[in-house]
Design a protein around this motif. Sequence first.
Motif, short mmCIF file in Angstrom:
data_model
loop_
_atom_site.label_atom_id
_atom_site.label_comp_id
_atom_site.label_asym_id
_atom_site.label_seq_id
_atom_site.Cartn_x
_atom_site.Cartn_y
_atom_site.Cartn_z
N CYS A 160 0.83 -1.21 0.00
CA CYS A 160 0.00 0.00 0.00
C CYS A 160 0.86 1.26 0.00
O CYS A 160 0.36 2.36 0.24
N GLU A 161 2.16 1.13 -0.29
CA GLU A 161 3.06 2.28 -0.31
C GLU A 161 2.57 3.35 -1.30
O GLU A 161 2.59 4.54 -1.00
N THR A 162 2.13 2.93 -2.47
CA THR A 162 1.63 3.88 -3.47
C THR A 162 0.41 4.64 -2.94
O THR A 162 0.27 5.83 -3.17
N ILE A 163 -0.44 3.95 -2.22
CA ILE A 163 -1.63 4.58 -1.64
C ILE A 163 -1.21 5.62 -0.60
O ILE A 163 -1.74 6.74 -0.59
N ASN A 164 -0.27 5.26 0.25
CA ASN A 164 0.21 6.20 1.26
C ASN A 164 0.82 7.44 0.60
O ASN A 164 0.56 8.56 1.04
N GLU A 165 1.61 7.24 -0.44
CA GLU A 165 2.22 8.36 -1.15
C GLU A 165 1.16 9.24 -1.80
O GLU A 165 1.26 10.47 -1.76
N LEU A 166 0.14 8.61 -2.38
CA LEU A 166 -0.94 9.36 -3.01
C LEU A 166 -1.66 10.24 -1.98
O LEU A 166 -1.90 11.43 -2.22
N ILE A 167 -1.96 9.67 -0.83
CA ILE A 167 -2.65 10.44 0.22
C ILE A 167 -1.74 11.53 0.77
O ILE A 167 -2.19 12.66 1.01
#
Length: 155
Positions: free
Chosen positions: A78-85
């Motif tokens: 979920c690293e991409t999700i965290n970066e997006l947020i």
Amino acid sequence: MKIGVLAKQVGITVETIRYYESEGLLHPALRDPANNYRRYDHSHLERLIFIRRCRTLAMTHNEIKILLQARVEPDASCETINELIDEHIHHVQARMAELQILETQLIELRSQCRAAHTTRDCGILRELDHPIEESSEAQPEHSHVPGSQCRIERH
């Protein structure tokens, strides 16, 4: 279910559902061969609820597409999700700073006319007749948050 029923359940318009389909956020519904009506199922409802929640957080369609893709890859990081947020938070903070500057400017503008006058003597209208003073300060960076594309001048 028909599109009108789906729209009512989610709290959006039929046009919005069609728009989400055209933008690729929502998979097109199958057509009923008997009457050619779109037929939506529970997966459409769940996806629209997710999209609507993202839109209430002022997320762009591209951000929503990334999050929707992540939903179908449950074992991925979920690293991409965290970066997006994190990036979205940055955009919101930038927009808040822009709005604080705008508020200050409007308060200053309002102070130009403390009492009711004829419009010919209105300090606000006189102030708006002056050209914008250019500032050496850096302008706010472009943000994807709705409403933030306006250029706010600093005095």
